[in-house]
Design an enzyme around this catalytic site. Structure first.
Site, PDB file in Angstrom:
ATOM      1  N   ALA A 273      28.329 -72.106 -13.490  1.00 36.09           N
ATOM      2  CA  ALA A 273      27.509 -72.222 -14.681  1.00 36.09           C
ATOM      3  C   ALA A 273      28.363 -72.260 -15.652  1.00 36.09           C
ATOM      4  O   ALA A 273      29.300 -71.991 -16.013  1.00 36.09           O
ATOM      5  CB  ALA A 273      26.495 -70.972 -14.606  1.00 36.09           C
TER       6      ALA A 273
ATOM      7  N   ALA B 145      32.232 -70.789 -19.051  1.00 37.93           N
ATOM      8  CA  ALA B 145      31.766 -70.981 -17.741  1.00 37.93           C
ATOM      9  C   ALA B 145      31.999 -69.850 -16.728  1.00 37.93           C
ATOM     10  O   ALA B 145      32.468 -69.257 -17.254  1.00 37.93           O
ATOM     11  CB  ALA B 145      32.527 -72.402 -17.220  1.00 37.93           C
ATOM     12  N   ASP B 146      31.285 -69.694 -15.608  1.00 35.08           N
ATOM     13  CA  ASP B 146      31.491 -68.804 -14.624  1.00 35.08           C
ATOM     14  C   ASP B 146      31.289 -69.449 -13.159  1.00 35.08           C
ATOM     15  O   ASP B 146      30.517 -70.501 -13.242  1.00 35.08           O
ATOM     16  CB  ASP B 146      30.753 -67.642 -14.811  1.00 35.08           C
ATOM     17  N   THR B 147      32.184 -69.243 -12.244  1.00 39.44           N
ATOM     18  CA  THR B 147      32.185 -69.728 -10.992  1.00 39.44           C
ATOM     19  C   THR B 147      32.440 -68.517  -9.863  1.00 39.44           C
ATOM     20  O   THR B 147      33.142 -67.698 -10.234  1.00 39.44           O
ATOM     21  CB  THR B 147      33.527 -70.732 -10.782  1.00 39.44           C
TER      22      THR B 147
END
Length: 208
Positions: free
Chosen positions: A112, A75-77
């Protein structure tokens, strides 16, 4: 199912984030942690949603290339205001600049998530609007001294002390934390990865 079987990892988390680990534990998904090592620099003129989708995919691919024993979740934020991606502050001045931009305004948090295995390569993206109160220099300094802004996108954590700055959100709260649980659980179940320690039935799509 025995307690030992319930604790057997069913997923590899490509992140060192304690928040994501806690969120996976919250929905009963035992896992092992294998942080991804990739270049997280944005590409020129890359839209924020494309940026987080690319990083989530690249993290998942990097870990899957090394470990194929378990499906990989990555995930990436990122925090965005005025089309500017706010990364992790490197100093108090950096954090002061970021929080000053967020002060008294709305901003967007993009997250994502990728799920990767031989059978499944899934990606999704969520966006949440976050509203901030007006912050004084003294509040920003005190917040920096707490240590919490370090290592946080946008220099704040909604699930921590930074919650006192948030006047409202529109979207997914857990997405702002770094892992939108409804959408993540939906994809995990689609990929045949058990949720709630395997006690949650497989998701069935209901035709309208």
């Amino acid at each position: 199912m025995t307690k030992q079987e319930e604790k057997k990892p069913v997923l590899r988390l490509a992140s060192a984030s304690p928040r994501r680990r806690q969120l996976l534990e919250l929905i009963g998904v035992p896992h092992v942690v294998t942080p991804a090592d990739i270049d997280e620099s944005p590409q020129p003129d890359e839209p924020p949603n494309d940026y987080v989708l690319r990083l989530a995919r690249e993290k998942a691919e990097a870990v899957w290339a090394l470990h194929t024993d378990l499906p990989v979740l990555a995930a990436d934020t990122t925090v965005v205001i005025d089309d500017e991606i706010l990364g992790k502050p490197e100093s108090e001045a950096d954090a002061h600049s970021m929080l000053g931009k967020l002060s008294g305004r709305d901003h967007m948090v993009h997250t994502a998530v990728a799920i990767w295995s031989d059978e499944h390569q899934m990606l999704f993206h969520t966006s949440t609007q976050v509203c901030f109160a007006t912050l004084s220099s003294e509040e920003i300094h005190a917040y920096w001294e707490s240590g919490e802004p370090r290592g946080k996108a946008g220099a704040y954590a909604i699930q921590g002390l930074g919650a006192v700055f948030v006047t409202g959100i529109s979207g997914t709260y857990t997405g702002v934390m770094g892992l939108p649980l409804f959408e993540t659980a939906h994809l995990l179940r689609q990929a045949g990865i058990p949720v709630w320690g395997g006690t949650l039935p497989a998701r069935v799509e209901v035709a309208e």
